[in-house]
Structures are given as C-alpha cells and as structure tokens.
Design an enzyme around this catalytic site. Structure first.
Site, short mmCIF file in Angstrom:
data_model
loop_
_atom_site.label_atom_id
_atom_site.label_comp_id
_atom_site.label_asym_id
_atom_site.label_seq_id
_atom_site.Cartn_x
_atom_site.Cartn_y
_atom_site.Cartn_z
N SER A 32 0.82 -1.06 -0.04
CA SER A 32 -0.05 0.03 0.10
C SER A 32 0.70 1.27 -0.09
O SER A 32 2.08 1.08 0.15
CB SER A 32 -0.96 -0.11 1.29
N SER A 54 -3.11 -3.57 -3.62
CA SER A 54 -2.45 -2.51 -3.07
C SER A 54 -3.40 -1.42 -2.71
O SER A 54 -4.05 -1.07 -3.61
CB SER A 54 -1.25 -2.18 -4.05
N GLU A 109 -4.11 2.53 -2.15
CA GLU A 109 -3.60 3.72 -2.24
C GLU A 109 -4.38 4.72 -1.80
O GLU A 109 -5.56 5.02 -2.40
CB GLU A 109 -3.40 4.16 -3.82
#
Length: 352
Positions: A235, A273, A275
């Site tokens: 992340s 991931s 963001e």
C-alpha cells in the site's frame, strides 16, 4: 550523518521549486515525529503528522481524503469527508496496530480537551496503515500507546526519512521503502504558497520502477542474479499539506492529482495494493465552538492547475526519496530487502 536524498544524485523532478526543506514541514506549522521499533523480527513503528501547533480539536482545518484503490484499513475518513475538517493528528502505523493508534490518539485528545464526551461531542481520530508483515512480525503487535504518544511529542519540522517510524518495515518496488517527503512552491495571487507531501511507501515491483522517466527498475531487475521480486500487495499512504486557501471541494480536487506523481514512479495501483490520500489546508481554521459566522478565503478555480502540478511533482519526489534514503533491513525469519542505494553501488549504476 546527513541523509542522501534524490537531489543529491543530481535529479530534479518537475519544473516547480521545492521549499527550503523540500518537505511537508515547509507548510508552516506542520511537524512530523517518529517512533522506530527495529530489532530482529520487530521492524515497525509509528509516524505522527501534526497539521498545526495549536489545539486541533478547537481549531480544525479544512481536510479531505481520496481513495485510488481501497485495499486499506484507514480510520476516520468517513467523518473527515462528510464534514470536510480534521481535528486530530494523523497517525501512520502497521495494519494490525490501527486500534492501538486510535486509542492513543483518543487519550491524547481527551487529555487536552476535557469537554470531549461531556459538554461537547466525541472526537474523530485519523489513522492510516500499511502492511509490514514481510519484515515485521505483525501478529505480535508491538506498537503500544506510548509509542504513538512519543511520535506526537517528538514531532518537529526536521523530518527523518527512509527506514524510520511507520516506514521501518515497509517495501517499495521490491526494495526497502519507508518514509519520504517533498514540497513545491506555488506563485498565485501575487503570493507564494506551498504544497508538501509525506508518504509511507509499501507497493510496487522492481521492474516497474521509474526515476524521472528512466526505467531504472528494469535495468536493476535484469542485473540481479537472485529472483526475489514479489507480487504487488502492499500500500501507500500519501499525506498532502498546503497553506493554499481552498474549500474542501477544491482540496479534494488537488489531492486526487497526487496519483499523477505516483504513476510516474511506475505504480499501476494493483488490486492488492491500497492507495489512500489524506489532505489538509492550514489557511483557514474552523473553530469548534459555534460562532456568528465563518468567513473563508479561497482561490479562484482558474488558479488551481498550478496546485495540480505541485502535488504531482511533490508526490513523485517523496516516493523516490523514500527509496534512496531507506537502509537495508533484515527482519522476520531472516527476510530482507536491500536499499536502492545498495543496488546502485553493487551494479555501478547511476540514477541519472
């Protein structure tokens, strides 16, 4: 020893000038503190961002958040977006320590505001996280409330980067990642304003890494004998600060453009991931107690493109600073990741 940052390699990102520190603390009043836990299997920590040096509950700031990919466990963003204000320090840590961090922030705010939960409402702690389980034994949950309190108390305008605080156990582009920061100055309305960015980087795979447009990661990946590149399942937390007078809507538009800087480093923002971008403006303080009215200055919409450019450039450089300042870490079960600077020396390559 002074940390070697991206510009020490002769690389200047974008066209706007950075502030004097080239850090989020170039926005007046913003400070950052770390608690670093680095011993054997324990590679984790806490980073605290204080938006101003007064009582943030009594003098709130315009704020917003934006999610590029929602594989994350932030706390406090629902109310932040609903009301458009922030009222606590921002705490960054590992994924399984968000509860501890929230408890610590609540205790901190209760100590400084005895009216909370008595004569006024409750408080909305803002917590962000990344998963450091490759290098850190995350199940042990070594972060304690005192570590959060120390990070808040030690916050200063001089910011250490790399393998510190919340960045201690993080990976970036399959290398050692961590904390990075950068800033840009903007000339608007005959005045100079600043946008500063701080990141915790824990995303990406090596072959995607680009430095100022150059495919550095592909070159390094091709030169490596061992194959330790992982699937991108980390992340990135992006914290944006500015002294630009903006509304919550304008701020929301600005922080979304952090995505341009993230993409320029090579990120494709994969499904695994997270963001997440959090932003605030120090230009207008919103009193907690009701008043006859609140008058706020905001920029003209025609001037906002400079801020779009500034936040993208600062984000790109902050990510790269997190890489070049990070150090080689050996953590849980002997797992390790080298620093970008180590690879450049090993293969006699330059970033330029």
């Amino acid at each position: 020893m002074k940390q070697k940052r991206l510009r020490d390699y002769g690389i200047e990102i974008g066209e706007l000038e950075p502030g004097s520190r080239n850090a989020i603390s170039d926005v007046k009043g913003v400070t950052v503190g770390h608690t670093t836990l680095s011993k054997g299997d324990i590679q984790t920590g806490v980073t605290a961002i204080l938006p101003h040096q007064g009582n943030l509950f009594q003098q709130k700031l315009i704020a917003s958040s934006y999610v590029l990919n929602g594989f994350g466990k932030t706390m406090g963003t629902i109310q932040l977006n609903e009301l458009g204000t922030i009222e606590t320090p921002i705490i960054l840590t590992n994924t399984l320590s968000i509860g501890t961090a929230a408890d610590a922030v609540i205790d901190y705010m209760l100590e400084h505001n005895p009216e909370i939960g008595r004569s006024t409402g409750t408080v909305n702690p803002i917590i962000g996280e990344c998963n450091d389980m490759f290098l850190n034994d995350i199940r042990v949950r070594n972060v304690r409330q005192e570590h959060v309190h120390h990070a808040i108390a030690s916050a200063t305008s001089t910011i250490e980067e790399g393998s510190v605080g919340a960045g201690t156990g993080m990976l970036c582009y399959s290398l050692k990642g961590g904390i990075g920061t950068s800033s840009r100055k903007m000339e608007l309305k005959n005045s100079t304003y600043t946008i500063g960015v701080l990141v915790v980087t824990n995303f990406g795979i090596l072959r995607d890494l680009r430095v100022n447009g150059k495919a550095v990661g592909k070159d390094l990946k091709d030169a490596l004998v061992q194959s330790w590149e992982e699937k991108d399942k980390g992340s990135v937390m992006i914290i944006v600060a500015t002294d630009l007078p903006v509304s919550e809507r304008q701020l929301h538009r600005i922080i979304k453009r952090a995505s341009t800087g993230l993409a320029r480093t090579g990120s494709i923002m994969t499904t695994g991931s997270g963001e997440v971008i959090l932003g605030f403006s120090t230009a207008n303080k919103i009193p907690h107690q009701s008043t006859a009215g609140i008058s706020m200055e905001t920029i003209n919409e025609e001037e906002i493109d400079t801020a779009f450019r500034a936040v993208g450039e600062a984000t790109e450089e902050a990510v790269l600073n997190s890489l070049v300042t990070a150090t080689h870490v050996i953590g849980r079960n002997g797992n390790e990741r080298p620093a970008l600077s180590d690879l450049l020396d090993q293969f006699d390559r330059q970033l330029t």
